[in-house]
Design a protein around this motif. Structure first.
Motif, PDB file in Angstrom:
ATOM      1  N   GLN A 282       0.830  -1.203   0.000  1.00 13.29           N
ATOM      2  CA  GLN A 282       0.000   0.000   0.000  1.00 13.29           C
ATOM      3  C   GLN A 282       0.873   1.265   0.000  1.00 13.29           C
ATOM      4  O   GLN A 282       0.558   2.253  -0.661  1.00 13.29           O
ATOM      5  CB  GLN A 282      -0.930  -0.005   1.218  1.00 13.29           C
ATOM      6  CG  GLN A 282      -2.036  -1.034   1.139  1.00 13.29           C
ATOM      7  CD  GLN A 282      -3.021  -0.910   2.295  1.00 13.29           C
ATOM      8  OE1 GLN A 282      -3.375  -1.880   2.933  1.00 13.29           O
ATOM      9  NE2 GLN A 282      -3.476   0.293   2.574  1.00 13.29           N
ATOM     10  N   ARG A 283       1.959   1.222   0.766  1.00 17.10           N
ATOM     11  CA  ARG A 283       2.856   2.381   0.801  1.00 17.10           C
ATOM     12  C   ARG A 283       3.445   2.657  -0.564  1.00 17.10           C
ATOM     13  O   ARG A 283       3.454   3.804  -1.035  1.00 17.10           O
ATOM     14  CB  ARG A 283       3.996   2.126   1.799  1.00 17.10           C
ATOM     15  CG  ARG A 283       5.016   3.251   1.875  1.00 17.10           C
ATOM     16  CD  ARG A 283       6.332   2.760   2.409  1.00 17.10           C
ATOM     17  NE  ARG A 283       6.911   1.748   1.522  1.00 17.10           N
ATOM     18  CZ  ARG A 283       8.017   1.054   1.817  1.00 17.10           C
ATOM     19  NH1 ARG A 283       8.619   1.223   2.967  1.00 17.10           N
ATOM     20  NH2 ARG A 283       8.486   0.167   0.948  1.00 17.10           N
ATOM     21  N   ALA A 288       3.800   6.107  -5.185  1.00 19.91           N
ATOM     22  CA  ALA A 288       3.849   6.309  -6.635  1.00 19.91           C
ATOM     23  C   ALA A 288       2.753   7.267  -7.082  1.00 19.91           C
ATOM     24  O   ALA A 288       2.959   8.121  -7.962  1.00 19.91           O
ATOM     25  CB  ALA A 288       3.713   4.967  -7.348  1.00 19.91           C
ATOM     26  N   GLU A 289       1.570   7.134  -6.469  1.00 19.66           N
ATOM     27  CA  GLU A 289       0.458   8.021  -6.822  1.00 19.66           C
ATOM     28  C   GLU A 289       0.786   9.470  -6.453  1.00 19.66           C
ATOM     29  O   GLU A 289       0.546  10.397  -7.232  1.00 19.66           O
ATOM     30  CB  GLU A 289      -0.803   7.562  -6.104  1.00 19.66           C
ATOM     31  CG  GLU A 289      -2.040   8.394  -6.432  1.00 19.66           C
ATOM     32  CD  GLU A 289      -3.261   7.902  -5.677  1.00 19.66           C
ATOM     33  OE1 GLU A 289      -4.282   8.615  -5.678  1.00 19.66           O
ATOM     34  OE2 GLU A 289      -3.181   6.809  -5.060  1.00 19.66           O
ATOM     35  N   LEU A 290       1.352   9.678  -5.256  1.00 20.27           N
ATOM     36  CA  LEU A 290       1.703  11.030  -4.822  1.00 20.27           C
ATOM     37  C   LEU A 290       2.836  11.609  -5.663  1.00 20.27           C
ATOM     38  O   LEU A 290       2.861  12.812  -5.959  1.00 20.27           O
ATOM     39  CB  LEU A 290       2.097  11.023  -3.345  1.00 20.27           C
ATOM     40  CG  LEU A 290       0.953  10.785  -2.357  1.00 20.27           C
ATOM     41  CD1 LEU A 290       1.497  10.658  -0.943  1.00 20.27           C
ATOM     42  CD2 LEU A 290      -0.070  11.909  -2.442  1.00 20.27           C
ATOM     43  N   LEU A 291       3.772  10.761  -6.059  1.00 17.47           N
ATOM     44  CA  LEU A 291       4.856  11.228  -6.919  1.00 17.47           C
ATOM     45  C   LEU A 291       4.295  11.731  -8.244  1.00 17.47           C
ATOM     46  O   LEU A 291       4.704  12.786  -8.758  1.00 17.47           O
ATOM     47  CB  LEU A 291       5.859  10.094  -7.156  1.00 17.47           C
ATOM     48  CG  LEU A 291       7.031  10.397  -8.099  1.00 17.47           C
ATOM     49  CD1 LEU A 291       7.859  11.584  -7.594  1.00 17.47           C
ATOM     50  CD2 LEU A 291       7.901   9.167  -8.285  1.00 17.47           C
ATOM     51  N   ARG A 312       4.431  14.904   1.646  1.00 19.39           N
ATOM     52  CA  ARG A 312       3.529  13.898   2.214  1.00 19.39           C
ATOM     53  C   ARG A 312       3.987  12.495   1.837  1.00 19.39           C
ATOM     54  O   ARG A 312       3.933  11.571   2.659  1.00 19.39           O
ATOM     55  CB  ARG A 312       2.094  14.130   1.709  1.00 19.39           C
ATOM     56  CG  ARG A 312       1.457  15.402   2.240  1.00 19.39           C
ATOM     57  CD  ARG A 312      -0.079  15.310   2.215  1.00 19.39           C
ATOM     58  NE  ARG A 312      -0.609  14.780   0.977  1.00 19.39           N
ATOM     59  CZ  ARG A 312      -0.895  15.503  -0.104  1.00 19.39           C
ATOM     60  NH1 ARG A 312      -0.673  16.819  -0.079  1.00 19.39           N
ATOM     61  NH2 ARG A 312      -1.387  14.946  -1.185  1.00 19.39           N
ATOM     62  N   ALA A 313       4.444  12.343   0.616  1.00 21.97           N
ATOM     63  CA  ALA A 313       4.917  11.028   0.177  1.00 21.97           C
ATOM     64  C   ALA A 313       6.188  10.626   0.931  1.00 21.97           C
ATOM     65  O   ALA A 313       6.362   9.459   1.293  1.00 21.97           O
ATOM     66  CB  ALA A 313       5.181  11.054  -1.325  1.00 21.97           C
ATOM     67  N   PRO A 318      10.807   7.889   3.512  1.00 27.59           N
ATOM     68  CA  PRO A 318      11.825   8.950   3.551  1.00 27.59           C
ATOM     69  C   PRO A 318      13.025   8.687   2.654  1.00 27.59           C
ATOM     70  O   PRO A 318      13.717   9.626   2.254  1.00 27.59           O
ATOM     71  CB  PRO A 318      12.251   8.980   5.030  1.00 27.59           C
ATOM     72  CG  PRO A 318      11.116   8.344   5.772  1.00 27.59           C
ATOM     73  CD  PRO A 318      10.550   7.329   4.837  1.00 27.59           C
ATOM     74  N   GLU A 319      13.300   7.429   2.313  1.00 26.50           N
ATOM     75  CA  GLU A 319      14.488   7.116   1.522  1.00 26.50           C
ATOM     76  C   GLU A 319      14.186   6.915   0.035  1.00 26.50           C
ATOM     77  O   GLU A 319      15.046   6.437  -0.705  1.00 26.50           O
ATOM     78  CB  GLU A 319      15.169   5.859   2.078  1.00 26.50           C
ATOM     79  CG  GLU A 319      15.693   6.030   3.488  1.00 26.50           C
ATOM     80  CD  GLU A 319      16.616   7.229   3.598  1.00 26.50           C
ATOM     81  OE1 GLU A 319      17.465   7.421   2.698  1.00 26.50           O
ATOM     82  OE2 GLU A 319      16.492   7.987   4.566  1.00 26.50           O
ATOM     83  N   HIS A 320      12.980   7.273  -0.404  1.00 22.95           N
ATOM     84  CA  HIS A 320      12.610   7.108  -1.815  1.00 22.95           C
ATOM     85  C   HIS A 320      13.456   8.063  -2.661  1.00 22.95           C
ATOM     86  O   HIS A 320      13.334   9.295  -2.556  1.00 22.95           O
ATOM     87  CB  HIS A 320      11.120   7.415  -1.986  1.00 22.95           C
ATOM     88  CG  HIS A 320      10.569   6.996  -3.310  1.00 22.95           C
ATOM     89  ND1 HIS A 320      10.915   7.614  -4.503  1.00 22.95           N
ATOM     90  CD2 HIS A 320       9.692   6.004  -3.644  1.00 22.95           C
ATOM     91  CE1 HIS A 320      10.273   7.041  -5.496  1.00 22.95           C
ATOM     92  NE2 HIS A 320       9.529   6.054  -5.012  1.00 22.95           N
ATOM     93  N   ALA A 321      14.337   7.503  -3.500  1.00 23.17           N
ATOM     94  CA  ALA A 321      15.291   8.321  -4.257  1.00 23.17           C
ATOM     95  C   ALA A 321      14.576   9.269  -5.220  1.00 23.17           C
ATOM     96  O   ALA A 321      14.963  10.432  -5.366  1.00 23.17           O
ATOM     97  CB  ALA A 321      16.261   7.426  -5.018  1.00 23.17           C
TER      98      ALA A 321
END
Length: 358
Positions: A282-283, A288-291, A312-313, A318-321
């Motif tokens: 779900q995360r 991906a939707e928020l990006l 928010r994403a 926090p570590e999403h490149a």
């Protein structure tokens, strides 16, 4: 004639050297007592004692009392040197303390205590210098990162790079060198200090390996979850499942982190793993939707909305490149565009696209 002049010149040089060095060339002609007196007066106690030791046995025995006097004066000078060096070291003047002890070591009889103290001070000196060098490197890196951010903002406004106040490529190369030095400093540092240095190095030069190490350190220093009582495990897992059903992904993340799986039974652990797997799915989908939503705001010129969406994403991951890169790009564009707006333009109207001034 030429040879005679050379001889006269050499003789003059020898006489001058003899005068400058206190007739050192004639020293072998002095009697031992005169030489010892001179050495003691100059504080050269080691050389004075060595002069006495070089005498024949009978002459040396006749000067036993004199030797004891010189040894006593040498011991007093050694104590004074240690005390003065200690005072200097206490005030932070480690270099001056070393000078005092090394000078004493050249003039006084050998001393294990003095050698030990010299070794300690030299170790303290090297440690202090290394710490100050690392601190200076952090300050230099922070200043360089700020200059690079400003140049990144200025670069699109300049007609060409030659009009910039500094060469941005040179600064980036320098940043890469300092980032490598920060990497080395981080290897032997405590986790919190290492994390700070690696984050600063990443700001100077992005690197996947550095990102991996940062993620490891962040996981390492994250507080350990509180132990879960076996009786409460069912209630906690119910809360986790409820959070997932309500799509409260931040609460679900906390539940996944806080439940100590080593205290769970087999069935409860299997349920926990399945629920946390579901949370990750779900995360990832929500991130991906928020990006994508943030990218749509960004393309429409709504930079503030894009940044809010990406923030928010990042709360979820926090570590999403990709999110980190998008947020940094958005911040730089926002700074650049806001620099084009005059003070009279006032703040941006909520929802109004922020575009460059004409």
């Amino acid at each position: 004639m030429i040879r005679r002049r050379i001889r006269y010149t050499l003789l003059a040089v020898l006489l001058a050297l003899a005068t400058l060095h206190g007739c050192a060339l004639l020293e072998p002609l002095q009697d031992p007592d005169t030489r010892v007196d001179r050495l003691v007066a100059e504080g050269e106690y080691r050389a004075a004692l060595e002069t006495l030791d070089a005498l024949p046995d009978e002459e040396r025995a006749a000067r036993k009392d004199r030797r004891e006097t010189i040894e006593a004066r040498a011991a007093e000078a050694a104590e004074n040197a240690l005390r003065e060096a200690g005072n200097q070291a206490a005030e932070g003047a480690v270099g001056r303390a070393l000078d005092i002890l090394e000078e004493a070591d050249a003039r006084l009889p050998a001393s294990e205590e003095r050698q030990r103290r010299i070794a300690e001070l030299e170790r303290d000196r090297r440690t202090g210098l290394s710490a100050l060098e690392r601190r200076h490197r952090v300050m230099e890196a922070q200043a360089l990162a700020e200059r690079l951010r400003l140049l990144d903002i200025m670069q699109p406004l300049a007609r060409d790079d030659d009009t910039l106040p500094e060469n941005i490529d040179d600064l980036r190369r320098r940043g890469a060198r300092i980032a490598a030095e920060l990497d080395r400093d981080a290897r032997d540092a405590a986790p919190e200090t290492a994390l700070e240095r690696l984050r600063l190095a990443r700001e100077l030069e992005p690197d996947p390996e550095r990102d991996r190490r940062i993620a490891e350190l962040e996981a390492e220093i994250r507080p350990d979850p509180e132990p879960v009582n076996q009786e409460d495990s069912t209630a906690l897992l119910d809360a986790l499942e409820r959070a997932l059903h309500e799509e409260d992904l931040i609460a679900a993340r906390q539940h996944c982190r806080n439940i100590a799986t080593d205290r769970l039974g087999d069935s409860a652990r299997d349920r926990h793993d399945a629920l946390c797997e579901r949370w990750e799915e779900q995360r990832d989908a929500h991130t991906a939707e928020l990006l994508e939503q943030g990218s749509a705001h960004y393309a429409a010129g709504r930079i503030h909305d894009a940044l809010d969406t990406w923030e928010r994403a990042l709360e979820l991951d926090p570590e999403h490149a990709g999110l980190r890169s998008a947020r940094e790009r958005g911040r730089r564009v926002l700074e650049r565009l806001e620099s084009l707006r005059g003070p009279a333009d006032g703040p941006e109207t909520p929802g109004e696209p922020l575009r460059p001034a004409p």
